[in-house]
Scaffold this active site. Structure first.
Site, PDB file in Angstrom:
ATOM      1  N   HIS A   1       0.812  -1.158  -0.018  1.00 42.35           N
ATOM      2  CA  HIS A   1       0.114  -0.057  -0.137  1.00 42.35           C
ATOM      3  C   HIS A   1       1.033   1.336  -0.112  1.00 42.35           C
ATOM      4  CE1 HIS A   1      -3.449  -2.630   1.290  1.00 42.35           C
ATOM      5  NE2 HIS A   1      -2.150  -3.457   1.900  1.00 42.35           N
TER       6      HIS A   1
ATOM      7  N   SER B   1      15.490  20.937 -15.683  1.00 46.48           N
ATOM      8  CA  SER B   1      14.334  21.867 -15.850  1.00 46.48           C
ATOM      9  C   SER B   1      14.762  23.209 -16.488  1.00 46.48           C
ATOM     10  CB  SER B   1      13.701  22.091 -14.330  1.00 46.48           C
ATOM     11  OG  SER B   1      12.908  23.389 -14.458  1.00 46.48           O
TER      12      SER B   1
ATOM     13  N   LYS C   1      16.840  21.335 -10.441  1.00 45.00           N
ATOM     14  CA  LYS C   1      16.274  20.024 -10.740  1.00 45.00           C
ATOM     15  C   LYS C   1      17.067  18.962 -11.419  1.00 45.00           C
ATOM     16  CE  LYS C   1      12.258  19.064 -10.259  1.00 45.00           C
ATOM     17  NZ  LYS C   1      10.749  19.204 -10.669  1.00 45.00           N
TER      18      LYS C   1
ATOM     19  N   GLU D   1       9.836   8.143 -16.305  1.00 44.39           N
ATOM     20  CA  GLU D   1       8.405   8.687 -16.721  1.00 44.39           C
ATOM     21  C   GLU D   1       8.028   8.393 -17.925  1.00 44.39           C
ATOM     22  OE1 GLU D   1       7.819  12.719 -13.744  1.00 44.39           O
ATOM     23  OE2 GLU D   1       9.442  12.803 -15.306  1.00 44.39           O
TER      24      GLU D   1
END
Ligand code: ARG
Length: 468
Positions: free
Chosen positions: A163, A284, A290, A297
């Site tokens: 979970h 970024s 970043k 992804e």
């Protein structure tokens, strides 16, 4: 030469008086995508022509002329010198036109005892067989990387989750090997699919077979197929192998998407379990600090696209009557897309995993946090004779008390433990270690270093057995 090449017209022009609407021509053409089958189309034609000559269906010299021209065409395709962006309806028409332009009317004999229906079924099967072999290699490569990374970090401990909540400590190697076994099923599924794809359909002609005395086994042997199709109606209309292969791609992508989801999450600085190598991360355009896990992804995102390819195929096939229907031309784009996307995802992710840095200290610290050893305490009481259900309740109370007092299990004394149950004794303290916890799970398939070592050996043997 006053020979009019019939192949500059559609292959079926005899029956027609008027010309096709230009939009319909573009709408129905498959050449923009089936040109990818060029090599297979020519190889299939070479085998077919050889067989026609061998069986005396066309004169042997003519068969030889056709084969020689086709071999030259094949070389041109491999070199990329054959122009494939033409107005031909499909790759079959293109090859026949080019052959007939260079050979004259003899070229028109190639299509004896053959239809584009069995021809396209053959081409797609040949493509699929090569694609399966290629995917199997890429799956193997990722499996090998996972094995290697697991071996490097054999004893590193991390939190295992259910979970998305910290559950029990596990070994990082055990977690990585979980993906090895998923990919093992994918490799086996591809092998299964290969065996059903390895069926030679030529000789089925349009749907009913042919009146010419063909040697189908010869063609199959020439093209490396292990058997011929048993039913001509089925052979020209079967695309199970396409759906199966795209399903194989879908399960691979779903597995990769799960790994990627974890890598995205693990690379979040709040968790800091892994860091992507600069070669596999992006920055970024606005936030200079970043480092984004775009590769993971994208693979996660592309898994949806491959599942979409599968949906397109099964929906296209649903309710199609026997035999060939033009709907089936729509099999190619989803097939190519699924195979390409899966192949690329496997390779890029392989590189990302191979160069990943695991922050094993952060993992170990997280593994010990959040009462992850509570199950070990319940097992401890159970081993001393308390029914597990009761032991679970005792430890639950103990955790609730710790939470209320803002203290950890490690901060508790033996006396503190004994307040919750008299079966707690001095030996409980030794339990409060993530290493002790994982070592205790020494069942086959468990996370103990000893079990994982055996698992790793088994995995290695499997890879060695199938990569030779
Ligand atoms: N381009 C067609 C396909 O991909 C080839 C077969 C055409 N057959 C036919 N009867 N129109 O399915």
């Amino acid at each position: 030469m006053n020979f009019i090449n019939p192949c500059t017209m559609p292959l079926w022009d005899g029956r027609f008086e008027g010309e096709m609407d230009e939009r319909v021509r573009q709408f129905s053409a498959s050449l923009p995508f089936d040109q990818r089958l060029a090599r297979y189309d020519v190889q299939g034609s070479i085998a077919h022509a050889q067989m026609l000559g061998k069986c005396g269906i066309i004169p042997a010299e003519e068969a030889e002329q056709i084969v020689t021209r086709l071999q030259a065409l094949l070389a041109a395709i491999e070199l990329g010198t054959l122009s494939l962006d033409t107005d031909d309806e499909d790759i079959h028409s293109l090859i026949e036109r080019v052959l007939t332009e260079s050979l004259g009317p003899v070229g028109g004999k190639l299509h004896t005892a053959r239809s584009r229906n069995d021809q396209v079924a053959l081409d797609v099967r040949m493509f699929a067989k090569d694609a399966i072999r290629d995917l199997q290699q890429r799956v193997r490569a990722l499996q090998q990387t996972l094995l290697q990374r697991a071996e490097e970090h054999l004893d590193a401990v991390m939190p295992g989750f259910t979970h998305t909540q910290p559950a029990q400590p596990v070994l990082l190697s055990h977690h990585l090997l979980a993906y090895f076994w998923m990919l093992q099923r994918d490799a086996e599924r591809l092998q299964d699919c290969f065996e059903r794809t390895d069926v030679m359909p030529l000789g089925s002609a349009a749907l009913a077979g042919t009146s010419f005395p063909l040697d189908r086994e010869f063609v199959a042997a020439q093209l490396g197929f292990s058997r011929v199709s048993e039913n001509s109606l089925d052979a020209v209309s079967d695309r199970d192998f396409v759906m199966e292969l795209v399903f194989c791609c879908t399960t691979i992508m779903l597995h990769l998407s799960r790994l990627c989801e974890e890598l995205v999450w693990w690379s979040n600085p709040a968790l800091g379990f892994v860091e992507f190598d600069d070669r596999y991360a992006t920055g970024s355009s606005i936030m200079p600090q970043k480092k984004n896990p775009d590769v993971a992804e994208l693979v996660r995102g592309k898994s949806g696209r491959v599942a979409g390819d599968l949906t397109a195929l099964v929906t296209m096939m649903k309710g199609l009557p026997l035999t060939y229907n033009r709907d089936m031309q729509e099999d190619k784009e989803p097939l190519f897309d699924a195979v390409d996307t899966t192949a690329m995802s496997l390779s890029v992710l392989n590189g990302a995993v191979a160069t990943l840095t695991f922050n094993v200290e952060r993992m170990r610290a997280a593994a010990a946090a959040r009462f992850s050893l509570a199950t070990d305490l319940a097992d401890y009481l159970t081993k001393k004779g308390l029914p597990f259900r009761e032991a679970h309740r005792v430890v639950g109370r103990l955790v609730r008390d710790c939470l209320a007092r803002h203290r950890t299990l490690e901060e508790m004394s033996v006396e503190d433990f004994q307040q919750f149950h008299p079966l707690f004794a001095a030996d409980v303290v030794a339990l409060l270690s993530v290493d002790v916890s994982v070592a205790a799970r020494n069942v086959v398939g468990g996370t103990a270093p000893e079990s994982v070592r055996q698992q790793l050996e088994k995995a290695k043997r499997l890879v060695e057995a199938t990569s030779s």
